[in-house]
Design an enzyme around this catalytic site. Structure first.
Site, PDB file in Angstrom:
ATOM      1  N   SER A   1      23.318  28.623  14.602  1.00  0.00           N
ATOM      2  CA  SER A   1      23.708  28.198  15.947  1.00  0.00           C
ATOM      3  C   SER A   1      23.287  26.755  16.142  1.00  0.00           C
ATOM      4  O   SER A   1      22.334  26.284  15.499  1.00  0.00           O
ATOM      5  CB  SER A   1      23.025  29.075  16.984  1.00  0.00           C
ATOM      6  OG  SER A   1      23.176  28.494  18.270  1.00  0.00           O
TER       7      SER A   1
ATOM      8  N   TYR B   1      15.061  32.835  20.175  1.00  0.00           N
ATOM      9  CA  TYR B   1      16.415  32.623  19.685  1.00  0.00           C
ATOM     10  C   TYR B   1      16.491  31.329  18.884  1.00  0.00           C
ATOM     11  O   TYR B   1      17.022  31.277  17.781  1.00  0.00           O
ATOM     12  CB  TYR B   1      17.420  32.596  20.848  1.00  0.00           C
ATOM     13  CG  TYR B   1      18.856  32.572  20.360  1.00  0.00           C
ATOM     14  CD1 TYR B   1      19.439  33.712  19.822  1.00  0.00           C
ATOM     15  CD2 TYR B   1      19.620  31.402  20.427  1.00  0.00           C
ATOM     16  CE1 TYR B   1      20.751  33.700  19.345  1.00  0.00           C
ATOM     17  CE2 TYR B   1      20.927  31.374  19.962  1.00  0.00           C
ATOM     18  CZ  TYR B   1      21.484  32.529  19.427  1.00  0.00           C
ATOM     19  OH  TYR B   1      22.779  32.507  18.964  1.00  0.00           O
TER      20      TYR B   1
END
Lengths: 261, 482
Positions: free
Chosen positions: A154, A167
């Site tokens: 990501s 995350y």
């Protein structure tokens, strides 16, 4: 295995018409599901894995055409089961040329929330599951001297932002893990591509505000496979993010923490 | 997950590449060196729910020795010569003995393998399983014609001795049965007596296809070997022109010093060209010619040279057996010249009546599609009585096609078009060379009854389909399911 699902296509592999085989881990929805469809469209035999059996049913039923698709319900945190499921699936597909790790979760984390369970879940799914699956593929590819590994990271892995520490950590760690694999397998003719998606129109984006350059998961799937085909090491999807992240990466921390990015 | 297969450790995983390098698959490769070990491999496969395919020298052009995600038993270490009688020329060998090992072993006693392949790297087991042929098919038949007996390890772990009287059904099925009935553990062969290490070779050129084809029957009397090379790039009046070579064994007394020519030194293939260019790097330079333009030059040049040096009338000279037969070993690694994509061969066999028309149609099709084959070899054959036989009383033409990343689909499409020509002209295919055959075409060329018989015997001798290869799965498995 009783709970293996297939679209029933049988096909023999001909020397001049190779049908490469791919495994997508985390295929129930979002980018993973779109990747399964895109791979089938491109003539791959596909093995799809996801936790939710009903979603897999839907996915397999929705794929038309001539390509074999096999689906197995699997929880990536069931680490002990991974080797068996891996070898079963490779056997059923008649080989393995490409593996994509697309499983990932991003729970909502409040600005004053420090929930260990949420963090642990992310580490287990986003990172440890990837190691469980990609280690097996890496070993096989190293022996057979071919293959492609794609990890869905990501843009969030490039900096540790305020939002969701775990995350960012898992995506950053995944990128480093993939880089190591890439270096390790460089002599073995194995391609490792790290994908860093920006905003993709999936369930993960529900409730997230201030999004831009949003692309559909189908478009993302095309871009991801194109990047691996072109032997990209790291690919931002869509590509504009590369420039954004280039700037963001070099913003000094004392400024970065004052920004609302 | 109770129905999972027990896992087979991945330490024997290998990429098994077709000899032509255009394809391959991953398998668990084991290399047994004794029959006991072979039996243990059988057991391991049965315990882990895997099928077994056999590999000899690995010289099949396509997928005949691959066995995707299952087990491949490479038999090249089962390579002992167990009995040799220099009086009768009868030899008993294990399946992994290569043709090279064989001829080197018997040469000094004045014997030669009656049928040899274009490379000496093939194994006796592989040659028997594919029932290979040589340049003397029209007189000596196929490799299997000279096998007098073999022992086979069956799927149930028992040994069967087969010859033309005992277990003759299995004898005729397993020779040419591409490894689908069992594993040869020992083969007995009758070799051919020779009186010199040299052959008398006569080369000549032929200006067109009709004349090249008629050359075979004009020359078959008194010839032991006949082979023709065609210039696949020539058009117009020179269409199908080529260079032909016939050869015969020297009779007793013709060679003044047989002991000298029957020595290994006299058979050594030189390792350089004209004494200066090392052949080990030749393949690299050959690569510059492995394209349509380069091949046009090479083919034309070869024909013109043949025409100038030998003419249509021909020219005689003597050549050692090894140099004449093993042309494919002449330049080591020549296949690498084809580049990463490798090559495939498309070889077809036609009865005498239809062969010329069929060859013309095939060569024309290649030219029209601008995919000329780079090497065209024509041979003459006679029928054999094995179950999976491919040679009629007629001719075969072998064509090499370069495979690249971009032309796979086009070559594949052309192969389908060639298949139609083959079916129309009652042609046959040969599995050691095949990469493109489809089940429907196999059924049409072999005949429904022949295919049914292969499947019936497969079920009889290997009821659980323990022996499989990628070739079997591509061509026969779909037919067996029907």
């Amino acid at each position: 295995m009783t709970n293996i699902q297939t679209n029933g296509v049988t096909q023999s592999v001909r020397p001049l018409e190779p049908q490469p085989a791919a495994i997508v881990v985390g295929a129930s929805s979002g980018i993973g599901a779109a990747l399964v469809k895109e791979l089938a469209k491109r003539g791959y035999r596909v093995g799809a894995l996801a936790r939710r059996e009903d979603k897999l049913d839907e996915l397999v039923a929705g794929i038309k055409g001539q390509t074999l698709v096999k689906a197995i319900p699997h929880d990536v945190t069931d680490y002990e089961a991974i080797p068996d499921v891996f070898s079963q699936l490779v056997d059923e597909l008649g080989g393995l040329d490409l593996i994509i790790y697309a499983a990932g979760v991003m729970p909502n984390v409040g600005p004053e929330e420090y929930d260990f369970e949420k963090d642990r879940q992310q580490v287990e799914i986003n990172l440890l599951g990837a190691m469980g699956w990609l280690n097996l593929a890496a070993r096989r590819f190293q022996i057979t001297k071919s293959g492609t590994i794609i990890g869905i990271g990501s843009v969030a892995g490039d900096r540790g932002r305020k939002g969701n520490p775990a995350y960012h950590t898992t995506k950053g760690a995944l990128a480093t893990y993939l880089e190591s694999l890439r270096n390790r397998l460089a002599d073995s003719n194995v391609q490792v591509t790290t994908i860093k998606p920006g905003f993709i129109d999936t369930a993960m984006l529900d409730g997230v505000e201030g999004t831009f350059w949003v692309i559909s998961p189908e478009r993302a799937a095309e871009l991801i496979l194109n990047a691996a085909e072109k032997k990209r090491q790291i690919a931002y999807v869509p590509f504009q993010w590369r420039f954004v992240m280039l700037i963001i990466k070099y913003i000094p921390s004392f400024i970065f923490r004052k920004l609302s990015v | 997950m109770p129905t999972l297969k027990p896992e087979l450790p991945d330490d024997h995983l290998e990429y098994v590449e077709a000899w032509g390098r255009a394809s391959g698959s991953v398998a668990h490769v084991f290399r047994p060196s004794t029959i006991d070990e072979l039996k243990k491999n059988f057991k391991l496969a049965q315990e882990t729910g895997r099928t077994i395919g056999f590999r000899g020298g690995g010289n099949s052009y396509g997928d005949a020795f691959g066995n995707r995600e299952n087990m491949v038993l490479d038999l090249s270490r089962l390579n002992r010569i167990t009995d040799w009688n220099p009086e009768t020329g009868i030899i008993k060998v294990e399946p992994g003995v290569t043709v090279e090992q064989l001829w080197r072993y018997v040469l000094a006693d004045g014997w030669w393998p009656p049928v040899v392949t274009g490379t000496a790297k093939t194994t006796v087991g592989g040659c028997a399983a594919m029932n290979t042929h040589g340049k003397n098919g029209f007189v000596m038949g196929t490799f299997g014609d000279h096998i007098t007996e073999f022992e086979m390890l069956m799927a149930n772990g028992r040994k069967k001795v087969c010859n033309r009287e005992k277990n003759s059904e299995l004898f005729h099925a397993a020779i040419g049965g591409f490894g689908m009935f069992g594993c040869f553990t020992s083969l007995t062969m009758q070799l051919k007596k020779i009186y010199s290490g040299h052959l008398e070779v006569e080369g000549c050129s032929r200006p067109n296809l009709a004349s090249a084809m008629s050359w075979f029957d004009e020359n078959r009397d008194g010839a032991d070997y006949l082979v023709g090379w065609l210039d696949s790039t020539a058009k117009g009046s020179g269409f199908g022109r080529g260079e032909m070579h016939k050869a015969r064994y020297l009779q007793p007394g013709e060679d003044p010093a047989p002991a000298r020519t029957l020595s290994l030194q006299a058979q050594a293939i030189p390792d350089s060209i004209m004494g200066i260019i090392p052949k080990s790097s030749m393949w690299f330079y050959m690569g510059f010619f492995f394209n349509n333009f380069g091949m046009k030059m090479v083919n034309t040049g070869k024909y013109v040279a043949a025409r100038m040096l030998t003419g249509e009338k021909g020219k005689k000279y003597q050549q050692p057996h090894a140099a004449y037969h093993f042309l494919l070993d002449y330049v080591p690694g020549w296949k690498w010249g084809y580049g990463r994509g490798g090559l495939i061969q498309y070889q077809t066999f036609f009865p005498k009546k239809t062969a010329e028309d069929a060859f013309a149609a095939l060569l024309k099709l290649n030219q029209e599609r601008r995919m000329p084959n780079y090497l065209t070899v024509v041979k003459r054959h006679k029928p054999s009585d094995f179950l999976v036989s491919y040679s009629p009383d007629g001719y075969s033409m072998a064509m090499d096609f370069r495979i690249t990343r971009h032309n796979r689909e086009a070559v594949s499409r052309m192969a389908r078009a060639m298949d139609e020509i083959v079916v129309k002209h009652h042609g046959q295919f040969y599995f050691a060379k095949d990469s493109t055959l489809r089940p429907d075409i196999a059924q049409q060329t072999m005949g429904t009854e022949k295919v049914a018989e292969v499947i019936r015997l497969k079920k009889k001798y290997d009821s659980k389909f323990f022996f499989q290869t990628d070739l079997w799965n591509r061509v026969f498995a779909p037919l067996a399911k029907k």
